[in-house]
Design a protein around this motif. Structure first.
Motif, PDB file in Angstrom:
ATOM      1  N   VAL A  59      -3.202  -6.046 -11.308  1.00 12.89           N
ATOM      2  CA  VAL A  59      -2.459  -7.026 -10.519  1.00 12.89           C
ATOM      3  C   VAL A  59      -1.161  -6.427  -9.985  1.00 12.89           C
ATOM      4  N   LEU A  60      -0.463  -5.676 -10.825  1.00 12.11           N
ATOM      5  CA  LEU A  60       0.767  -5.040 -10.360  1.00 12.11           C
ATOM      6  C   LEU A  60       0.480  -4.005  -9.286  1.00 12.11           C
ATOM      7  N   GLY A  61      -0.660  -3.322  -9.409  1.00 14.18           N
ATOM      8  CA  GLY A  61      -1.047  -2.364  -8.379  1.00 14.18           C
ATOM      9  C   GLY A  61      -1.320  -3.044  -7.049  1.00 14.18           C
ATOM     10  N   ALA A  62      -2.025  -4.192  -7.086  1.00 12.83           N
ATOM     11  CA  ALA A  62      -2.277  -4.943  -5.853  1.00 12.83           C
ATOM     12  C   ALA A  62      -0.975  -5.445  -5.256  1.00 12.83           C
ATOM     13  N   HIS A  63      -0.072  -5.885  -6.116  1.00 15.26           N
ATOM     14  CA  HIS A  63       1.238  -6.361  -5.673  1.00 15.26           C
ATOM     15  C   HIS A  63       1.991  -5.261  -4.934  1.00 15.26           C
ATOM     16  N   ALA A  64       1.795  -4.020  -5.368  1.00 14.21           N
ATOM     17  CA  ALA A  64       2.463  -2.889  -4.719  1.00 14.21           C
ATOM     18  C   ALA A  64       1.788  -2.492  -3.410  1.00 14.21           C
ATOM     19  N   ARG A  65       0.457  -2.561  -3.377  1.00 11.89           N
ATOM     20  CA  ARG A  65      -0.292  -2.051  -2.218  1.00 11.89           C
ATOM     21  C   ARG A  65      -0.349  -3.033  -1.056  1.00 11.89           C
ATOM     22  N   ASN A  66      -0.521  -4.305  -1.356  1.00 16.30           N
ATOM     23  CA  ASN A  66      -0.827  -5.280  -0.311  1.00 16.30           C
ATOM     24  C   ASN A  66       0.416  -5.682   0.476  1.00 16.30           C
ATOM     25  N   PRO A  67       0.260  -5.903   1.779  1.00 14.21           N
ATOM     26  CA  PRO A  67       1.392  -6.431   2.552  1.00 14.21           C
ATOM     27  C   PRO A  67       1.655  -7.875   2.157  1.00 14.21           C
ATOM     28  N   GLY A  68       2.899  -8.287   2.249  1.00 15.84           N
ATOM     29  CA  GLY A  68       3.238  -9.666   1.947  1.00 15.84           C
ATOM     30  C   GLY A  68       2.773 -10.605   3.049  1.00 15.84           C
ATOM     31  N   PHE A  69       2.269 -11.771   2.657  1.00 17.23           N
ATOM     32  CA  PHE A  69       1.903 -12.813   3.615  1.00 17.23           C
ATOM     33  C   PHE A  69       2.980 -13.881   3.575  1.00 17.23           C
ATOM     34  N   PHE A  70       3.619 -14.126   4.718  1.00 16.46           N
ATOM     35  CA  PHE A  70       4.754 -15.038   4.773  1.00 16.46           C
ATOM     36  C   PHE A  70       4.463 -16.229   5.689  1.00 16.46           C
ATOM     37  N   GLY A  71       3.211 -16.700   5.636  1.00 15.62           N
ATOM     38  CA  GLY A  71       2.829 -17.842   6.468  1.00 15.62           C
ATOM     39  C   GLY A  71       2.188 -18.964   5.691  1.00 15.62           C
TER      40      GLY A  71
END
Length: 311
Positions: A122-134
């Motif tokens: 989960v922490l790895g995905a948190h680092a890799r994925n772009p943030g969605f702000f919508g």
């Protein structure tokens, strides 16, 4: 043992333990007092009712993996602690009477290996994925959608726009919730309205830094690995989660005026802009905590890495 990053005398670690207890007590003690008198708080209680670390456990200080505590023989009986062996004492220039103890990283790995692996993913995905702000915090609105047919998740709170107004906001909005632990509380009628179908397994790849619940969950990954996580980091995650929860509920459809909270009116353009501003600020604050958590997870299992250095 994991190579120690510090050897702390009692004069070093005891003040840290007391400082942590005071810091945690500022949040834990009021919750316990409210619970005793049967009172509820929509922001402050969440950190103790949804999350499962007990107030007394939050107040207990731990140095984290790889730290040796001197004159701490009494802690060797605590879960996931052990005294240093003779060779370890010799290597550190310590005697048998030093009362040296450390967190037993091997025992934590053995007993909590699944939690270590899940946190790493989960922490790895948190680092890799772009943030969605919508997303605009619409998960809370979806939890209240058509509430006349089902019980509200927060049954003691009034809907700020009423049931019809709440339903209208949901039906006129794009809902794209990426977080399973928010999605699983959607009202049944709201489930088909979400663009995604997050599951516990897909959480390993869907987690992203724009999600307020993913940011709050940094606290969860920290406490699930106690005592291998330094308590100072645990409290940093706790206090960020508390701030996020405030915005989470201000942007929700509930009337919190009785607790002194002004709404973030995400049904308006101005409210959406304010929500995104806060969302981006929380993502910035969360990033160094995520890195520190990833590094702590790597200490537990140095053959794998979480991508702790990723930006």
């Amino acid at each position: 043992m994991t190579r120690p990053v510090a050897v702390l005398s009692r004069a070093d670690w005891e003040p840290r333990a007391h400082a942590h207890e005071r810091r945690a007590a500022a949040h834990a003690d009021p919750f316990v007092a409210r619970r005793h008198r049967g009172a509820k708080h929509p922001v402050e209680d969440f950190l103790f009712t949804y999350y499962t670390l007990k107030p007394a456990q939050l107040k207990r200080w731990h140095p984290g993996t790889g730290v040796v505590l001197l004159d701490a023989a009494g802690r060797a009986a605590e879960k996931f602690y052990r005294p240093l062996t003779g060779p370890e004492l010799t290597a550190l220039g310590l005697g048998a009477s030093s009362g040296a103890v450390t967190v037993d990283a091997a025992a934590v790995r053995e007993r909590r290996g699944a939690a270590v692996d899940f946190a790493r993913a989960v922490l790895g995905a948190h680092a890799r994925n772009p943030g969605f702000f919508g997303c605009f915090g619409l998960h809370e609105w979806a939890m209240a959608y058509r509430s006349e047919d089902n019980e509200l998740r927060h049954e003691y709170l009034e809907l700020r726009l009423g049931a019809e107004g709440t339903d209208a906001v949901v039906e006129s909005s794009r809902i794209r919730c990426t977080h399973f632990d928010a999605f699983r509380f959607f009202q049944p009628q709201a489930v088909p309205l979400n663009e995604l179908r997050p599951t516990r397994e897909s959480q390993r790849r869907l987690e992203q830094p724009g999600c307020l619940h993913a940011t709050m969950d940094l606290y969860k990954w920290a406490y699930k690995l106690v005592p291998a996580i330094p308590s100072e980091l645990l409290m940093d995650c706790f206090e960020l989660a508390r701030d996020v929860r405030e915005t989470d509920m201000q942007a929700a459809p509930y009337d919190l005026s009785g607790w002194g909270y002004e709404p973030v009116r995400i049904e308006t353009p101005e409210g959406k802009a304010e929500y995104v501003r806060r969302q981006r600020d929380f993502a910035r604050r969360a990033e160094p905590l995520r890195r520190r958590l990833a590094e702590a997870v790597d200490l537990l299992d140095p053959e794998h890495t979480t991508g702790g250095a990723a930006a």
